[in-house]
Design a protein around this motif. Structure first.
Motif, PDB file in Angstrom:
ATOM      1  N   TYR A 322     -63.863 -24.475  64.213  1.00 50.47           N
ATOM      2  CA  TYR A 322     -63.304 -23.133  64.299  1.00 50.47           C
ATOM      3  C   TYR A 322     -64.050 -22.143  63.411  1.00 50.47           C
ATOM      4  CZ  TYR A 322     -59.899 -19.340  63.727  1.00 50.47           C
ATOM      5  OH  TYR A 322     -59.285 -18.119  63.676  1.00 50.47           O
ATOM      6  N   ASP A 323     -64.460 -21.027  64.011  1.00 54.26           N
ATOM      7  CA  ASP A 323     -65.077 -19.914  63.308  1.00 54.26           C
ATOM      8  C   ASP A 323     -64.204 -18.686  63.579  1.00 54.26           C
ATOM      9  OD1 ASP A 323     -66.526 -17.745  62.409  1.00 54.26           O
ATOM     10  OD2 ASP A 323     -68.353 -18.230  63.509  1.00 54.26           O
ATOM     11  N   PRO A 324     -63.513 -18.154  62.554  1.00 53.79           N
ATOM     12  CA  PRO A 324     -62.600 -17.028  62.781  1.00 53.79           C
ATOM     13  C   PRO A 324     -63.246 -15.821  63.442  1.00 53.79           C
ATOM     14  CG  PRO A 324     -62.316 -17.927  60.573  1.00 53.79           C
ATOM     15  CD  PRO A 324     -63.533 -18.588  61.144  1.00 53.79           C
ATOM     16  N   SER A 325     -64.561 -15.706  63.329  1.00 51.61           N
ATOM     17  CA  SER A 325     -65.251 -14.560  63.918  1.00 51.61           C
ATOM     18  C   SER A 325     -65.631 -14.784  65.376  1.00 51.61           C
ATOM     19  CB  SER A 325     -66.515 -14.239  63.115  1.00 51.61           C
ATOM     20  OG  SER A 325     -67.476 -15.285  63.244  1.00 51.61           O
ATOM     21  N   ASP A 326     -65.413 -15.995  65.885  1.00 49.09           N
ATOM     22  CA  ASP A 326     -65.835 -16.318  67.249  1.00 49.09           C
ATOM     23  C   ASP A 326     -64.697 -17.004  68.008  1.00 49.09           C
ATOM     24  OD1 ASP A 326     -67.064 -16.995  69.605  1.00 49.09           O
ATOM     25  OD2 ASP A 326     -68.558 -18.331  68.720  1.00 49.09           O
ATOM     26  N   PRO A 327     -63.969 -16.277  68.856  1.00 42.27           N
ATOM     27  CA  PRO A 327     -62.851 -16.884  69.583  1.00 42.27           C
ATOM     28  C   PRO A 327     -63.275 -17.995  70.540  1.00 42.27           C
ATOM     29  CG  PRO A 327     -63.302 -14.657  70.389  1.00 42.27           C
ATOM     30  CD  PRO A 327     -64.106 -14.839  69.137  1.00 42.27           C
ATOM     31  N   ASP A 328     -64.568 -18.056  70.862  1.00 40.10           N
ATOM     32  CA  ASP A 328     -65.049 -19.129  71.737  1.00 40.10           C
ATOM     33  C   ASP A 328     -65.006 -20.487  71.042  1.00 40.10           C
ATOM     34  OD1 ASP A 328     -65.925 -20.105  74.152  1.00 40.10           O
ATOM     35  OD2 ASP A 328     -68.000 -19.455  73.923  1.00 40.10           O
ATOM     36  N   THR A 329     -64.830 -20.489  69.709  1.00 43.04           N
ATOM     37  CA  THR A 329     -64.732 -21.753  68.971  1.00 43.04           C
ATOM     38  C   THR A 329     -63.283 -22.209  68.793  1.00 43.04           C
ATOM     39  OG1 THR A 329     -64.661 -20.675  66.794  1.00 43.04           O
ATOM     40  CG2 THR A 329     -66.841 -21.213  67.694  1.00 43.04           C
ATOM     41  N   GLU A 330     -62.346 -21.426  69.303  1.00 43.13           N
ATOM     42  CA  GLU A 330     -60.944 -21.843  69.260  1.00 43.13           C
ATOM     43  C   GLU A 330     -60.709 -22.956  70.263  1.00 43.13           C
ATOM     44  OE1 GLU A 330     -59.003 -17.455  68.193  1.00 43.13           O
ATOM     45  OE2 GLU A 330     -58.672 -18.380  70.148  1.00 43.13           O
ATOM     46  N   PHE A 331     -59.915 -23.923  69.877  1.00 41.13           N
ATOM     47  CA  PHE A 331     -59.549 -24.996  70.798  1.00 41.13           C
ATOM     48  C   PHE A 331     -58.855 -24.421  72.029  1.00 41.13           C
ATOM     49  CE2 PHE A 331     -55.875 -27.779  72.017  1.00 41.13           C
ATOM     50  CZ  PHE A 331     -56.610 -28.683  72.780  1.00 41.13           C
ATOM     51  N   ALA A 332     -59.257 -24.893  73.185  1.00 39.91           N
ATOM     52  CA  ALA A 332     -58.597 -24.565  74.445  1.00 39.91           C
ATOM     53  C   ALA A 332     -58.645 -25.812  75.318  1.00 39.91           C
ATOM     54  CB  ALA A 332     -59.280 -23.389  75.134  1.00 39.91           C
ATOM     55  N   THR A 333     -57.894 -25.799  76.386  1.00 36.02           N
ATOM     56  CA  THR A 333     -57.816 -27.003  77.207  1.00 36.02           C
ATOM     57  C   THR A 333     -57.669 -26.660  78.682  1.00 36.02           C
ATOM     58  OG1 THR A 333     -56.550 -29.049  77.577  1.00 36.02           O
ATOM     59  CG2 THR A 333     -55.312 -27.134  76.850  1.00 36.02           C
ATOM     60  N   MET A 334     -58.095 -27.589  79.521  1.00 28.68           N
ATOM     61  CA  MET A 334     -57.670 -27.552  80.911  1.00 28.68           C
ATOM     62  C   MET A 334     -56.184 -27.904  80.923  1.00 28.68           C
ATOM     63  SD  MET A 334     -60.576 -27.068  82.532  1.00 28.68           S
ATOM     64  CE  MET A 334     -62.257 -27.046  81.918  1.00 28.68           C
ATOM     65  N   GLY A 335     -55.468 -27.433  81.902  1.00 31.21           N
ATOM     66  CA  GLY A 335     -54.035 -27.689  81.924  1.00 31.21           C
ATOM     67  C   GLY A 335     -53.667 -29.151  81.920  1.00 31.21           C
ATOM     68  N   CYS A 336     -54.504 -30.000  82.529  1.00 32.29           N
ATOM     69  CA  CYS A 336     -54.174 -31.426  82.599  1.00 32.29           C
ATOM     70  C   CYS A 336     -54.290 -32.085  81.237  1.00 32.29           C
ATOM     71  CB  CYS A 336     -55.069 -32.136  83.602  1.00 32.29           C
ATOM     72  SG  CYS A 336     -56.808 -32.182  83.121  1.00 32.29           S
ATOM     73  N   ARG A 337     -55.132 -31.566  80.328  1.00 33.72           N
ATOM     74  CA  ARG A 337     -55.314 -31.949  78.933  1.00 33.72           C
ATOM     75  C   ARG A 337     -56.773 -32.036  78.493  1.00 33.72           C
ATOM     76  NH1 ARG A 337     -52.246 -37.484  79.554  1.00 33.72           N
ATOM     77  NH2 ARG A 337     -51.237 -36.090  81.006  1.00 33.72           N
ATOM     78  N   THR A 338     -57.748 -31.844  79.367  1.00 30.74           N
ATOM     79  CA  THR A 338     -59.157 -32.018  79.025  1.00 30.74           C
ATOM     80  C   THR A 338     -59.615 -31.031  77.947  1.00 30.74           C
ATOM     81  OG1 THR A 338     -59.578 -32.680  81.305  1.00 30.74           O
ATOM     82  CG2 THR A 338     -61.487 -32.127  79.963  1.00 30.74           C
ATOM     83  N   ARG A 339     -60.378 -31.539  76.962  1.00 36.65           N
ATOM     84  CA  ARG A 339     -60.991 -30.695  75.936  1.00 36.65           C
ATOM     85  C   ARG A 339     -62.474 -31.049  75.827  1.00 36.65           C
ATOM     86  NH1 ARG A 339     -61.850 -32.461  70.896  1.00 36.65           N
ATOM     87  NH2 ARG A 339     -61.064 -30.644  69.790  1.00 36.65           N
ATOM     88  N   VAL A 340     -63.320 -30.052  75.535  1.00 31.94           N
ATOM     89  CA  VAL A 340     -64.775 -30.282  75.435  1.00 31.94           C
ATOM     90  C   VAL A 340     -65.375 -29.466  74.298  1.00 31.94           C
ATOM     91  CG1 VAL A 340     -65.094 -30.866  77.879  1.00 31.94           C
ATOM     92  CG2 VAL A 340     -65.249 -28.481  77.161  1.00 31.94           C
ATOM     93  N   LEU A 341     -64.621 -29.267  73.230  1.00 29.92           N
ATOM     94  CA  LEU A 341     -65.042 -28.349  72.175  1.00 29.92           C
ATOM     95  C   LEU A 341     -66.306 -28.812  71.450  1.00 29.92           C
ATOM     96  CD1 LEU A 341     -64.470 -25.777  70.631  1.00 29.92           C
ATOM     97  CD2 LEU A 341     -62.816 -27.021  69.238  1.00 29.92           C
ATOM     98  N   GLY A 342     -66.365 -30.085  71.061  1.00 33.94           N
ATOM     99  CA  GLY A 342     -67.509 -30.585  70.302  1.00 33.94           C
ATOM    100  C   GLY A 342     -68.690 -30.925  71.188  1.00 33.94           C
ATOM    101  N   ASP A 343     -69.889 -30.744  70.648  1.00 28.38           N
ATOM    102  CA  ASP A 343     -71.121 -31.049  71.385  1.00 28.38           C
ATOM    103  C   ASP A 343     -72.183 -31.470  70.376  1.00 28.38           C
ATOM    104  OD1 ASP A 343     -73.322 -31.152  73.092  1.00 28.38           O
ATOM    105  OD2 ASP A 343     -73.593 -28.969  73.114  1.00 28.38           O
ATOM    106  N   ARG A 344     -72.703 -32.673  70.497  1.00 25.91           N
ATOM    107  CA  ARG A 344     -73.681 -33.165  69.538  1.00 25.91           C
ATOM    108  C   ARG A 344     -74.996 -32.380  69.613  1.00 25.91           C
ATOM    109  NH1 ARG A 344     -73.812 -37.972  68.935  1.00 25.91           N
ATOM    110  NH2 ARG A 344     -75.958 -38.353  68.295  1.00 25.91           N
ATOM    111  N   PHE A 345     -75.149 -31.569  70.644  1.00 30.52           N
ATOM    112  CA  PHE A 345     -76.357 -30.752  70.772  1.00 30.52           C
ATOM    113  C   PHE A 345     -76.130 -29.319  70.294  1.00 30.52           C
ATOM    114  CE2 PHE A 345     -76.455 -34.028  74.082  1.00 30.52           C
ATOM    115  CZ  PHE A 345     -77.583 -34.734  73.670  1.00 30.52           C
ATOM    116  N   GLY A 346     -75.002 -29.063  69.638  1.00 26.20           N
ATOM    117  CA  GLY A 346     -74.823 -27.800  68.936  1.00 26.20           C
ATOM    118  C   GLY A 346     -73.982 -26.745  69.615  1.00 26.20           C
ATOM    119  N   ARG A 347     -73.650 -26.941  70.893  1.00 26.93           N
ATOM    120  CA  ARG A 347     -72.812 -25.936  71.557  1.00 26.93           C
ATOM    121  C   ARG A 347     -71.341 -26.246  71.279  1.00 26.93           C
ATOM    122  NH1 ARG A 347     -75.781 -25.144  77.502  1.00 26.93           N
ATOM    123  NH2 ARG A 347     -77.755 -24.351  76.670  1.00 26.93           N
ATOM    124  N   ASN A 348     -70.939 -26.009  70.027  1.00 21.74           N
ATOM    125  CA  ASN A 348     -69.580 -26.341  69.611  1.00 21.74           C
ATOM    126  C   ASN A 348     -68.616 -25.193  69.912  1.00 21.74           C
ATOM    127  OD1 ASN A 348     -70.264 -28.940  68.544  1.00 21.74           O
ATOM    128  ND2 ASN A 348     -71.176 -27.899  66.793  1.00 21.74           N
TER     129      ASN A 348
END
Length: 661
Positions: A322-348
């Protein structure tokens, strides 16, 4: 020799058997004799013409993948009833699963659907209409869910545009004769404009509020009526919101909640989009927080309409990027429950990527092989269980990698809108003939699981809701699976994640095969379904707080997504304070994603909503003469009427659900 030839031996000609299988598939669809197959997806009318046509293509694609595409070990694991390959009909052609759409960029820059280009919108009404079109266009490029991870932030600029136009109009209406020396951006937060031009400002504010509500109602109606997914069902859409504190963002949130509470044309509860309210300390969780009143409104809406669900941005699993200056880093989910926030290649961050595919393990089958309940041994063979668990996780992973290689080899033009318009981040830089593998590595490959409760029952005679020591063993299994995924992520340099599987049709498929082979075993195979992921069984009676605290332990390990529910007794609308208290308790327990189930029945004769028995309490209509629409949640999303759309296993699960008081 192929696996099929080994299975058949010399008894039959391979071509004859394949032809027989295809013919049998067709009969089950045409004659509607296999209702579980036709009702595999609760939001598709499998008995309609378009539903049957879709099923023909789907079932043949599955048959082709099993016989000619999948690795032999994976096919055998599915025949062993231990591994399940989700969305098998998409396997051979390399389609990807789900995605978070970068609405901010698409709306700001405009986009092309393939049939024509669309300019950036200049009002909130147009912007919300375009959100529906973008959802629809992207759904045709993939097979899973499509989600907006920060729709309040994405739409706020277009509320500003509408307000600015209306303010200028208000100046002409109310401030005649004055010199209108307005400089800078016109927005709702301009207190100087409110003081200098009070009548124009009030006019613009009121009219913008009305327009935003109309826009939200229009978008929700569109997302419930566009039968564009696979020709016969509406797109599987999800929207996340709740943390934008600008006046414009707050208006978007409030309008979405109001439109949802108002319902569709006849006042019925909308099935889509799945709505998720993002909860964050300091923003919307305490009296005095900027969006606290919106949180209370979200709870009221959920008590009336089952949506929104609640995402916990402060859970340890979700706060790490989470970066308070970037809402794209806030946790979000698909309705069914899927999450993809972390990325070992840096697109967190969330937008511009998604899940690629997932395979699920039947933990019950392993528990039966190594447990005490069958009478084959006096103590559970835990070493043997973990050995088999590792073996089948290896097979499930090899299947994901094999499928990933097919997906990665696809050309950009195959994904069309997704790559051409950069819905998958970076796709717009590819030529039509370029392969997409270098971009897809930012997505996730997930191993899921189902039936932890029945697995524990088979192993030890009790499930993890009945005994704290068995609960600890269940958590240890999930931790082991997560450690396996983390280890393989390092070895393979890919995002391998653990999924608490949302099992709709699967919960009954696994059970039916196991019961046929092993018989009806009390507490294990004696029902029509296995319990969803790590959940406490729906039929086990315990208080809401206890269920929440027991399931909370699993969330931190399921980095591909998990959800927990409680089931309320009676009409949840009558006790909003208790509703809020339950949500806050779940968040305090570090539940990552949470919702509250309660029955919503609707009488088609008078429109009464609530809990309806055999007769409507408002008009007295008999359920045998008048349709009573019984709305229930399955695997994270709603369906119109569980009695006509759910498969037999899920109908049985709904009947078994106890209330958590």
């Amino acid at each position: 020799m192929t696996l099929l030839e080994k299975r058949l031996g010399d008894t039959k000609n391979v071509q004859e058997v394949l032809l027989e299988e295809v013919i049998e598939l067709g009969r089950g669809i045409i004659d509607s004799t296999d209702l579980d197959m036709l009702r595999e997806n609760a939001n598709l009318n499998g008995e309609s013409f378009s539903g049957k046509m879709s099923k023909f293509g789907s079932e043949y694609s599955k048959w082709y993948a099993r016989n000619f595409t999948m690795p032999p070990q994976l096919v055998q694991a599915t025949l062993d009833n231990v591994v399940y390959v989700h969305d098998l009909d998409q396997y051979a052609i390399g389609t990807t699963n789900c995605i978070f759409i970068p609405f901010e960029r698409l709306l700001r820059e405009g986009f092309n659907t393939g049939n024509g280009s669309v300019r950036p919108p200049n009002s909130i009404m147009t912007a919300m209409s375009l959100v529906a079109i973008i959802f629809q266009s992207q759904q045709n490029a993939q097979y899973g869910g499509v989600s907006a991870n920060k729709l309040d932030y994405d739409l706020a600029p277009y509320v500003t545009k509408s307000f600015a136009k209306l303010f200028r109009k208000g100046l002409d209406y109310f401030e005649e004769g004055q010199v209108h020396d307005v400089t800078g951006e016109i927005s709702m937060s301009r207190s100087d404009l409110a003081e200098q031009y009070p009548r124009a400002f009030r006019y613009a504010l009121k009219e913008t509020e009305s327009e935003t509500l109309q826009a939200a109602e229009s978008m929700i109606h569109n997302l419930n009526t566009m039968s564009s997914r696979s020709g016969g069902q509406i797109p599987f859409t999800s929207i996340n919101y709740g943390t934008c504190t600008s006046p414009e963002g707050q208006m978007v949130i409030s309008s979405l909640l109001s439109a949802t509470m108002n319902g569709l044309g006849s006042g019925e509860t909308p099935v889509f989009p799945i709505q998720i309210f993002k909860c964050k300390e300091g923003i919307n969780q305490r009296q005095g927080d900027a969006n606290y009143e919106l949180f209370l409104k979200a709870a009221e809406c959920s008590a009336r309409r089952l949506y929104p669900n609640f995402a916990n941005l402060d859970a340890p699993l979700n706060i790490q990027y989470y970066d308070p200056s970037d809402p794209d880093t806030e946790f979000a989910t698909m309705g069914c429950r899927t999450r993809v926030l972390g990325d070992r290649f840096g697109r967190n961050h969330c937008s511009g990527k998604g899940n690629l595919s997932f395979n699920t393990l039947n933990l019950v089958r392993l528990g039966l092989a190594h447990g005490t309940i069958t009478g084959r041994r006096s103590t559970a063979d835990e070493d043997g269980f973990y050995e088999d668990l590792n073996y089948y996780m290896d097979i499930a992973l090899e299947g994901l990698l094999h499928r990933f290689r097919i997906q990665a080899a696809q050309k950009a033009k195959a994904s069309d809108f997704m790559m051409r318009e950069g819905v998958w981040e970076g796709g717009e830089q590819l030529a039509p003939e370029d392969s997409v593998g270098e971009l897809l590595k930012h997505g996730s490959l997930s191993i899921g699981f189902i039936g932890m409760a029945e697995c524990m029952k088979a192993m030890y005679g009790k499930h993890h809701g009945e005994d704290d020591s068995i609960h600890a063993k269940a958590v240890a299994i999930v931790r082991h699976m997560r450690e396996y995924c983390d280890r393989k992520s390092e070895e393979l340099d890919l995002n391998i994640t653990l999924f608490a599987t949302p099992a709709e049709g699967l919960s009954g498929k696994f059970t039916k095969v196991d019961r046929k082979l092993l018989g009806s075993i009390p507490g294990v195979t004696d029902r029509e379904y296995y319990t969803n992921s790590f959940h406490i069984p729906v039929y086990y009676d315990l208080p809401a707080a206890r269920k929440i605290s027991l399931e909370a332990s699993f969330h931190e390990h399921c980095n591909a997504g998990a959800i927990s529910y409680v089931e309320l007794n009676g009409n949840a609308r009558s006790n909003p304070a208790a509703f809020v208290k339950i949500i806050k308790y779940a968040l305090e327990q570090q539940i990552s994603y949470f919702s509250i189930n309660h029955p919503i029945d609707r009488c088609s004769a008078c429109g009464h909503e609530g809990v309806i028995g055999s007769h409507c309490p408002s008009c007295g209509a008999d359920e045998n003469k008048v349709h009573i629409r019984r709305l229930r949640r399955v695997t994270g999303y709603l369906t119109g009427d569980y009695q006509t759309r759910f498969n037999a296993a899920k109908q049985a699960e709904v009947r078994d659900r106890v209330k958590h008081l």
